[in-house]
Design a protein around this motif. Structure first.
Motif, mmCIF file in Angstrom:
data_model
loop_
_atom_site.group_PDB
_atom_site.id
_atom_site.type_symbol
_atom_site.label_atom_id
_atom_site.label_comp_id
_atom_site.label_asym_id
_atom_site.label_seq_id
_atom_site.Cartn_x
_atom_site.Cartn_y
_atom_site.Cartn_z
ATOM 1 N N LEU A 170 -3.095 9.958 -4.380
ATOM 2 C CA LEU A 170 -3.530 8.594 -4.675
ATOM 3 C C LEU A 170 -3.063 7.627 -3.591
ATOM 4 O O LEU A 170 -1.917 7.708 -3.125
ATOM 5 N N VAL A 171 -3.954 6.720 -3.220
ATOM 6 C CA VAL A 171 -3.614 5.565 -2.391
ATOM 7 C C VAL A 171 -3.773 4.333 -3.264
ATOM 8 O O VAL A 171 -4.870 4.055 -3.757
ATOM 9 N N CYS A 172 -2.682 3.591 -3.474
ATOM 10 C CA CYS A 172 -2.672 2.438 -4.378
ATOM 11 C C CYS A 172 -2.401 1.161 -3.588
ATOM 12 O O CYS A 172 -1.560 1.152 -2.686
ATOM 13 N N HIS A 201 0.102 9.702 5.602
ATOM 14 C CA HIS A 201 0.086 8.603 6.576
ATOM 15 C C HIS A 201 -0.670 7.423 5.978
ATOM 16 O O HIS A 201 -1.795 7.579 5.480
ATOM 17 N N VAL A 202 -0.050 6.252 6.021
ATOM 18 C CA VAL A 202 -0.663 4.991 5.589
ATOM 19 C C VAL A 202 -0.300 3.932 6.621
ATOM 20 O O VAL A 202 0.877 3.758 6.958
ATOM 21 N N ARG A 203 -1.313 3.252 7.119
ATOM 22 C CA ARG A 203 -1.074 2.146 8.056
ATOM 23 C C ARG A 203 -2.207 1.132 7.907
ATOM 24 O O ARG A 203 -3.384 1.511 7.900
ATOM 25 N N VAL A 225 0.866 -1.175 0.000
ATOM 26 C CA VAL A 225 0.000 0.000 0.000
ATOM 27 C C VAL A 225 0.903 1.225 0.000
ATOM 28 O O VAL A 225 1.775 1.367 0.862
ATOM 29 N N SER A 226 0.698 2.099 -0.977
ATOM 30 C CA SER A 226 1.549 3.272 -1.120
ATOM 31 C C SER A 226 0.687 4.513 -1.281
ATOM 32 O O SER A 226 -0.441 4.465 -1.789
#
Length: 643
Positions: free
Chosen positions: A532-534, A555-557, A525-526
């Motif tokens: 964009l969240v891919c 922030h991505v978790r 997940v990037s």
């Protein structure tokens, strides 16, 4: 003389025989009995004249047909014809010997085949008897373990715990005793924990851990399918006071957000029915006009921390909320704030000063370490998995990467190369990874690199990456063992295998650069600067789906079933509709957004549908219109065409 005597003897013998035959009684001259007839027949065959003999031989045979066998033999001897008799006897013997040999060979072959069949049947019977005996022996063991009557039950479980789930299932089919061992609750409880389920549970918490593991596996399979197909619920955690989002942090159960209004808000993702907690600020920041912005926030399962623009730092308990349990202020602005993920330890950096606070045995917070570095600290992280040990801080200051241990006067330098600044930093329980920017002639040596150091030995272990762009983010803490994921300004997400130093995946992801990234055993997940969240499938390198918001993803978790993303604006003071007037309440499009995705919940529930999808056709305000309005338009267009 001798010949005349022999002839005289023969003549005299003939006369005697003739006189005896004439004087014999009629009954004796009649037909011979059955045995005599057989003897006569055999004698006639043996004394059959050879080819070339005349009619005299035929008459002689006719005369001797009714005579006894000894008479014929005697006449043959008197006639001197002994050679044909011997030849025929020899031929008969040879014929009978050949016939006997043929019969003997046939019988031997038949006996040999019969013996082979008997050996084969006997071998099969012996094998079946051995299997039956083994099963009988196993079934006779009714008291204590298997294969050894003196083996304790605990040792049998110790052996069985090295088996997999499929192997335990096979063992359960052997016998009743093995089934009792293979279905022991302790075995399945440990297997659940090995697979990451119910880490904090006890053996007595479930009546059947085997069923619990089966349910967990089925649920994990369903969640994985929902991840791939983007099936689940979504919530937008928006702060409704009209202020701009500044920073977001999350743990396994909590989400913490800070805003330009100075407010800090805490959400509990396990209890959505309860309202979010408004954490009170310290009296100094609360009485300041205008209130300082929140610059950094950090949260774990026990405490939450926030740093303000005026240098104040507040610490709250996630269980009670309310007023801060710890507060201090440093001169200058807080550049970096770090909270240990598994223990109440807080590290902060202001300029070149670093401070480390921890809680003592009585529950009071105290400063355990303060140090001054010759350069400005730009980033720092706390080494995880050290709950019962001395905390370690890895920090980056210019070109230097240092390791700070409480009790030491000065930090230990891990890496320092003049002119090669550090761009990003992360640490796991035993390793530290940081990206180094190379300039000048160093660019011809493969470009920018990521260095990995061992924290126990303070020695470099491996160097990976060769990119012309700067590395912007590294995630080593949340990555699977032996893997490292990083993002770069060259728009690519890279996954490296630390055992070999080779690239496991390289994905062209975001055209404005990668801002944050995380990986597990099958997906990546990037987030990018374009919003964009891919979600990627790592093995195939294919994009599964993407979501877009207006602002850069900071922030991505994610964990097994949830995903949290935060789009934080770069501009914290947006202007209003009029270029000459400032809008004190920022519009929704300027505030930023926090999205919480849950791939394990029922998507048919109305509580998990966005407001834009729940509105009807009578609503008139613009941002909440129904996305299915294309259907009436199509009908209206069709009616016009009909007319």
């Amino acid at each position: 003389m001798a010949d005349n005597d022999l002839v005289a003897f023969r003549e005299r013998w003939k006369r005697e025989l003739k006189s005896k035959a004439e004087s014999a009684p009629p009954s004796s001259r009649g037909l011979p009995d059955q045995s005599s007839r057989r003897d006569v027949k055999k004698t006639k065959e043996l004394l059959k004249p050879e080819e070339g003999e005349g009619c005299d031989g035929g008459r002689a045979d006719a005369e001797t047909e009714d005579q006894p066998e000894y008479v014929s033999i005697a006449r043959s001897l008197l006639g001197g014809r002994t050679s044909p008799l011997l030849d025929r006897i020899q031929e008969e013997r040879t014929r009978r010997k050949r016939m006997y040999q043929n019969v003997t060979d046939a019988c031997s072959a038949s006996l040999q085949q019969q013996r082979q069949r008997q050996r084969k049947v006997k071998k099969e019977e012996e094998e079946e008897e051995l299997v039956d005996q083994l099963i009988q022996d196993l079934n006779e063991v009714n008291d204590i373990p298997f294969f050894d009557i003196e083996l304790p039950y605990e040792l049998a479980l110790k052996i069985f715990q090295y088996l997999t789930c499929a192997e335990l299932g096979r063992c359960a089919q052997v016998s009743r005793v093995w089934r009792v061992l293979a279905e022991d609750g302790v075995l399945w409880y440990r297997m659940c924990q090995r697979e990451g389920h119910y880490q904090d549970a006890n053996v007595s918490d479930s009546p059947c851990w085997k069923s619990t593991l089966r349910d967990c596996r089925n649920s994990a399979r369903t969640v994985r399918s929902n991840w791939k197909n983007r099936v689940g619920s979504i919530r937008q955690l928006q702060f409704e006071l009209g202020k701009v989002l500044c920073d977001v942090s999350s743990s396994s159960t909590f989400v913490l957000a800070g805003y330009t209004s100075g407010d800090v808000r805490l959400w509990d993702t396990l209890h959505w029915d309860s309202t979010a907690s408004y954490l009170k600020t310290n009296s100094l920041s609360a009485n300041t006009e205008p209130r300082p912005h929140v610059s950094n926030v950090q949260v774990n399962n026990t405490v939450a921390a926030a740093a303000y623009e005026d240098g104040c730092i507040d610490l709250w308990s996630t269980e009670t909320g309310g007023a801060p349990i710890h507060h201090y202020q440093v001169p200058g602005r807080i550049q970096a704030l770090a909270l240990s993920p598994d223990s109440p330890v807080l590290a902060s950096a202001s300029g070149s000063d670093v401070r480390l606070d921890s809680v003592n045995d009585c529950g009071y917070w105290r400063t355990v370490c303060q140090t001054h570095l010759p350069k400005t600290v730009e980033s720092l992280v706390l080494v995880p998995d050290r709950a019962d040990q001395t905390p370690l801080v890895v920090l980056a200051a210019g070109e230097d990467v240092c390791l700070l241990k409480p009790g030491e006067e000065q930090p230990q330098t891990l890496h320092s190369v003049y002119g090669h600044p550090v761009t990003c930093l992360d640490a796991s329980s035993s390793l530290a990874a940081f990206g180094v920017k190379r300039t000048g002639w160093a660019m011809h040596d493969g470009g920018n690199k990521i260095h990995i150091y061992n924290l126990e030995t303070s020695k470099p272990t491996i160097c990976v990456g060769s990119s012309p762009g700067d590395f912007t983010c590294i995630n080593l803490r949340d990555s699977p063992p032996h893997l490292l994921v990083c993002g770069n300004k060259d728009r690519r997400v890279r996954v490296f295998d630390l055992r070999t130093g080779s690239s496991a995946a390289s994905l062209y992801a975001h055209h404005l650069g990668v801002t944050c990234v995380q990986v597990d055993d099958w997906k990546i997940v990037s987030g990018g600067g374009e919003g964009l969240v891919c979600v990627w499938e790592m093995r195939m390198g294919a994009k599964l789906w993407e979501m877009h918001n207006r602002h850069p993803v900071r922030h991505v978790r994610f964990n097994a079933s949830t995903l949290l993303t935060a789009n934080i604006p770069d501009d914290k003071s947006p202007r209003g509709a009029c270029i000459t007037d400032d809008d004190l309440t920022a519009h929704r499009r300027h505030r930023g957004v926090i999205c919480h995705y849950d791939f394990s919940e029922d998507t048919l529930s109305q509580d998990h549908v966005l407001p834009i999808c729940r509105s009807d056709y009578i609503e008139s305000y613009g941002y909440n219109y129904n996305i299915n309005l294309a259907v009436p338009y199509d009908r209206l267009a069709g009616s016009h065409l009909a007319h």
